[in-house]
Design an enzyme around this catalytic site. Structure first.
Site, short mmCIF file in Angstrom:
data_model
loop_
_atom_site.label_atom_id
_atom_site.label_comp_id
_atom_site.label_asym_id
_atom_site.label_seq_id
_atom_site.Cartn_x
_atom_site.Cartn_y
_atom_site.Cartn_z
N GLU A 126 0.84 -1.19 0.00
CA GLU A 126 0.00 0.00 0.00
C GLU A 126 0.88 1.25 0.00
O GLU A 126 1.85 1.30 0.77
CB GLU A 126 -0.91 0.04 1.24
N GLY A 266 3.39 2.17 10.91
CA GLY A 266 3.18 1.35 12.09
C GLY A 266 2.95 -0.12 11.75
O GLY A 266 3.55 -1.01 12.36
N ALA A 267 2.08 -0.35 10.77
CA ALA A 267 1.75 -1.73 10.42
C ALA A 267 0.92 -1.73 9.15
O ALA A 267 0.51 -0.67 8.67
CB ALA A 267 0.96 -2.39 11.55
N MET A 268 0.65 -2.95 8.62
CA MET A 268 -0.09 -3.05 7.36
C MET A 268 -1.04 -4.23 7.40
O MET A 268 -0.66 -5.34 7.76
CB MET A 268 0.91 -3.18 6.20
N GLU A 269 -2.28 -3.97 6.97
CA GLU A 269 -3.38 -4.91 7.14
C GLU A 269 -3.51 -5.96 6.03
O GLU A 269 -4.62 -6.44 5.77
CB GLU A 269 -4.69 -4.11 7.21
N GLU A 303 -5.33 -2.90 12.70
CA GLU A 303 -5.07 -3.74 11.51
C GLU A 303 -6.08 -4.87 11.43
O GLU A 303 -6.55 -5.22 10.35
CB GLU A 303 -3.64 -4.30 11.53
N HIS A 306 -9.36 -3.63 10.04
CA HIS A 306 -9.32 -3.40 8.59
C HIS A 306 -9.84 -4.61 7.81
O HIS A 306 -10.22 -4.47 6.64
CB HIS A 306 -7.89 -3.12 8.12
N GLU A 325 -9.54 4.42 6.41
CA GLU A 325 -8.68 4.81 7.53
C GLU A 325 -9.45 5.57 8.62
O GLU A 325 -9.28 5.30 9.80
CB GLU A 325 -7.47 5.61 7.04
N1 B3K Z 1 -2.89 0.97 5.74
C1 B3K Z 1 -1.58 1.08 6.29
C2 B3K Z 1 -0.84 2.27 5.80
C3 B3K Z 1 -0.01 2.03 4.62
C4 B3K Z 1 0.78 3.25 4.27
C5 B3K Z 1 1.45 3.16 2.99
N2 B3K Z 1 2.28 4.29 2.67
C6 B3K Z 1 -1.58 1.11 7.77
C7 B3K Z 1 -2.89 1.38 8.40
O1 B3K Z 1 -3.42 2.45 8.34
O2 B3K Z 1 -3.44 0.46 8.95
ZN ZN Z 2 -5.33 1.85 8.78
#
Ligand code: B3K
Ligand code: ZN
Length: 882
Positions: A126, A266-269, A303, A306, A325
């Site tokens: 992402e 921070g993290a990715m879903e 996460e 999401h 978000e």
């Molecule tokens: N969806 C990811 C963010 C990704 C950012 C990419 N540049 C984290 C979050 O909001 O859960």
């Molecule tokens: Zn998010």
């Protein structure tokens, strides 16, 4: 980077994709510098678009080895390759495309696409990172089922993970092995993930509300295996909460989290395979502070949430980013409120919003919650999209009430499951569930800037009426010259002289709730509107914007007596705290005026008295701790058109000392009364006590009495948990006790040199140290073996903390820190554009500084602008230039 184009992409130009995808088969043959990615994709022409359109696939930094359609290799004359695309002009209506590309993960320092972190491979796709992995229509409205084969050396990478369920594994020649993963849910490419490494796992299970057992796995590098328990407990709590509060059940048989050290966010879903910055997942009582424990709980939940708000229902295009978000932040905030203290959570969230999001909304990168154009979408993962986006959802939830809001969210998930949708679809479901008209409310999504409310109250004793007149206006922002009135929910109460809420009967103005309720939500729609309350038998003190019911600034012109009354009696915990903040701001502003007139600033004794009263008011430790905190320097800066940065720092310190002197006995008593014995627990109750004790001790440390310094030293040396050790370290390092500070830092380094996350804290404490040698120290620490410009956590801990939290040094009038930041940003831009463009933020906020500093900051921006920049940095610098 000179090959990048800096075209602006507009929301109004959105067109559906020319081709849709049925299935995707990916095969990764992993090697650090020469990874091969072979893809087999079934395409069909989208009937919504014209016949005969070419196939246009995104691709960045890929080496194309071969491409074929329906088994026929294409010659170079049959396709074009640009810096960002593969274009095949002549394709049938349905076909199978095969490509074979080579990529170089070990040289990928952008941490986007497939890259290396320590010895492992991992991905971040992402928003538009998948195009660095293979040629693909890399846009969220193209959804497909993925099957992924991962092949790698068995010794170096015993663990091979991707999205979905593992369906096959086996051995190959040359000590290589493979695993095939199948994800049955259609997803956009941004949710793709792959991990390979020598990892260990903590396993657990969760039984869903329909009785299915889900395997839960947290994968980490071996040395971190003792740090997974809290994340696992948080995950299970989040899964349960989402079932109970939103009726959402998990859908795959397995849910995996992987911790990596090098991560931009921070993290990715990613579907079924979340990838986390190690700082947002790893915790042990001796290594992580209470703040870190709470952040982990929140991010793990975010996460997880999401999976529905983002994955099952995703965004049509990146302009809709806040759709997933803002909603998901709202969900995680409510979860954390339920797990901890609700009022404290609200105070923390609002404090952050008002300090940082309001500043963004007033600065050169101001943008609506749904932007209408961008150059680089990575620049839009902002406080506005996330936090203001969450405030919008909160306003909707408050307008609908819990039952209708749940009905609306059920409808949204049911109607749009498996789709890529827009903000209108979300609002449409809320409107259909409730019958509420959201047409004016939609302006919250398109209008940037923070609305300002000016409220006046008039009491008519003869008529027993109290009239509130509310005016709204949104200041012009850099991106938008015109502003319209918004639909703003203003929750109010009226306090009588004894401090009790009066029953509210409205005879003019629209409001939710019933006549006679003790608080009502006024619906402000006009530029100016009048609300009249009947049967008011004494002049009330209004409690306005309870619970911070809308993300606005509010001015009532409260008298000190009125604020003291609210601070003592308001039944709304948030407003009670806010009354204290308003009192403190007034007192500190008066001190700044004295300071600037060359006088010795003196703290208003009314504030000292009010703080004294807090100790006797029977407040619980969590709220008491919040109420004892003076507004931070950054929030104080927000209260001025031109920020008196040195005066704010000096006056706040003097105020802290005065409070410490005057309330010495109360502070000492509170420190003594809040010592915990027994095993560390990251529970709200204990967190509050530790926080209260450490806040009181830090007040006392401003006086630097030997016994108090000794107490910090003792706490530093004997603490069994990082919260107490870190608080004592900060107290010592930020004091004038240079020798003790040095000794504490050395001992801490010795103790924790092998723990990267604890060393981040060691960098932070020094970067925020408000002493004049701070810049020299930060520069020296950049040479420390534990520091690396390639690791975002290190950059944030040392450089971001210095530039954002050590304001008095960052804004030193010699301009050397501005120059330093510009140098670092230029160096970083070549490695990691996303981090570079985020890091530059404090330099873009020159508008609020005095003429001399403005000039120094602008000169650095000009110097950056003259270089060959990434899209990310280019966009931000262009906006920030005068
Ligand atoms: N969806 C990811 C963010 C990704 C950012 C990419 N540049 C984290 C979050 O909001 O859960
Ligand atoms: Zn998010």
């Amino acid at each position: 980077m000179s090959s990048v184009n800096n075209d602006i992409i507009y929301l109004k130009d959105y067109l559906p994709p020319a081709f849709l995808i049925q299935t995707v088969n990916l095969e990764f043959d992993l090697s650090p510098h020469e990874t091969r990615v072979r893809s087999t994709i079934t395409f069909t022409r989208n009937q919504e678009r014209n016949a005969g359109l070419p196939l246009e696939l995104h691709g960045n930094e890929l080496k194309l080895i071969s491409v074929e359609i329906d088994g026929q290799p294409l010659s170079e004359s049959q396709y074009q390759i640009t810096a960002e695309q593969l274009i095949i002009p002549d394709v049938p209506d349905q076909f199978v495309l095969k490509t074979d590309v080579q990529i170089d993960p070990a040289n990928n320092t952008s941490l986007e696409g497939l890259y290396r972190s320590n010895t492992m491979f991992c991905t971040q796709c992402e928003a538009e990172g998948f195009r660095k992995i293979t040629y693909y229509p890399d846009r969220p409205d193209v959804m497909a089922a993925f099957t992924t084969t991962v092949i790698a050396d068995k010794t170096e990478y015993p663990v091979l993970l991707s999205n979905g369920n593992p369906v096959k594994k086996g051995e190959l020649d040359n000590n290589r092995h493979f695993v095939v993963w199948q994800d049955p849910f259609d997803k956009p490419a941004y949710l793709f993930a792959l991990v390979a490494g020598d990892l260990q796992v903590v396993k657990d299970t969760f039984t869903t509300m329909s009785g299915r057992e889900v395997a839960l796995e947290i994968w980490v590098e071996p040395e971190n295996i003792t740090k997974c328990d809290h994340a696992m407990a948080s995950l299970k709590a989040a899964m349960k909460w989402d079932e109970e509060v939103y009726g959402r059940e998990y859908d795959l048989d397995i849910y995996m989290i992987v911790a990596v050290n090098d991560f931009n966010m921070g993290a990715m879903e990613n579907k079924g395979l979340n990838i986390f910055n190690s700082s947002c997942v790893l915790a042990r009582p001796d290594t992580a502070t209470d703040g870190a424990f709470q952040r982990i709980e929140g991010v793990v939940a975010h996460e997880y949430f999401h999976n529905w708000s983002g994955n099952r229902v995703t965004c049509r295009d990146w302009f809709q980013l806040s759709l997933k978000e803002g909603f998901t932040v709202y969900r995680d905030q409510c979860f954390s409120a339920d797990m901890n203290d609700e009022a404290v959570k609200r105070i923390e969230d609002v404090a952050m919003l008002r300090t940082a999001q309001f500043a963004e909304d007033a600065g050169p990168t101001a943008h609506p919650v749904r932007p209408d154009h961008f150059i680089e979408i990575s620049n839009f993962y902002t406080l506005t999209i996330y936090e203001k986006g969450s405030e919008i959802v909160r306003m909707i939830a408050n307008l609908l009430g819990p039952d209708l809001f749940r009905k609306g969210s059920d409808l949204y998930f049911e109607r749009h499951d498996g789709q890529a949708v827009t903000v209108e679809d979300f609002i449409g479901a809320m409107a259909d569930a409730s019958g509420i008209d959201f047409s004016q409310f939609m302006r919250w999504y398109s209008q940037s800037g923070t609305p300002e409310l000016t409220v006046s109250g008039h009491y008519d004793a003869a008529a027993q009426q109290y009239t509130l007149t509310i005016k709204q206006q949104t200041p012009v922002t850099k991106d938008q010259p015109e502003k319209l009135p918004l639909h703003i929910p203003v929750k109010v109460g009226l306090l009588n002289g004894a401090g009790a809420d009066m029953p509210l009967t409205l005879s003019a103005g629209e409001a939710s709730g019933a006549q006679g309720d003790h608080d009502r939500v006024l619906h402000l729609r006009e530029a100016e509107q009048v609300f009249v309350f009947e049967n008011i038998d004494e002049e009330p003190v209004p409690s306005l914007l309870r619970g911070f019911s809308a993300p606005v600034k509010l001015d009532f012109g409260y008298t000190q007596a009125q604020l003291l009354h609210l601070m003592r009696h308001d039944s709304d915990g948030f407003n009670r705290w806010d009354a204290g903040q308003r009192l403190a701001i007034t007192a500190l502003k008066a001190m700044v005026t004295q300071f600037e007139a060359g006088q010795i600033p003196k703290l208003d004794s009314a504030l000292t008295e009010a703080y004294k009263g807090l100790f006797e008011s029977g407040l619980n430790p969590a709220i008491l701790a919040e109420m004892l905190m003076l507004p931070g320097e950054a929030y104080l800066a927000e209260q001025f058109d031109i920020v008196p940065v040195d005066a704010i720092h000096a006056c706040r310190n003097i105020a802290r000392k005065t409070l410490a002197e005057t309330l010495n006995a109360e502070l000492e008593q509170t420190v003594a009364a809040n010592q915990l014995t027994g095993e560390y627990r990251p529970l709200a109750e204990d967190i509050a006590k530790r926080r209260l004790k450490n806040i009181c001790q830090s007040y006392l440390m401003t006086l630097e009495a030997d016994a108090v310094v000794e107490r910090s030293w003792q706490q530093f040396s004997t603490a069994d948990n990082m919260t107490d050790q870190h608080a004592a370290l900060t107290a010592l390092v930020h004091s004038k006790q240079d020798e003790k500070a040095k000794a504490a830092l050395e001992s801490f380094e010795q103790q924790w040199k092998d723990d990267a996350l604890v060393m981040d804290q060691w960098f932070q404490v020094q970067a925020s140290r408000p002493h004049p040698d701070a810049l020299a120290r930060v520069k020296a620490l950049m040479e420390h073996p534990a520091f690396s410009l390639k690791n975002p956590n290190k950059v944030r801990s040392l450089i971001s903390v210095y530039c954002n939290q050590n304001r008095v040094n960052f804004h030193s009038i010699d301009g050397l820190s501005y120059q330093f930041l510009a140098d670092v940003v230029l160096e970083l831009d070549g490695m990691n554009p996303q981090i570079a463009s985020r890091l530059i933020t404090p330099l873009t906020r020159w508008q609020k500084m005095d003429a001399k500093r403005q000039q120094l900051m602008q000169a650095e921006l000009q110097r950056i602008a003259a270089a060959d920049l990434s899209k990310d940095l280019f966009e931000v610098v262009q906006k920030a230039l005068p």
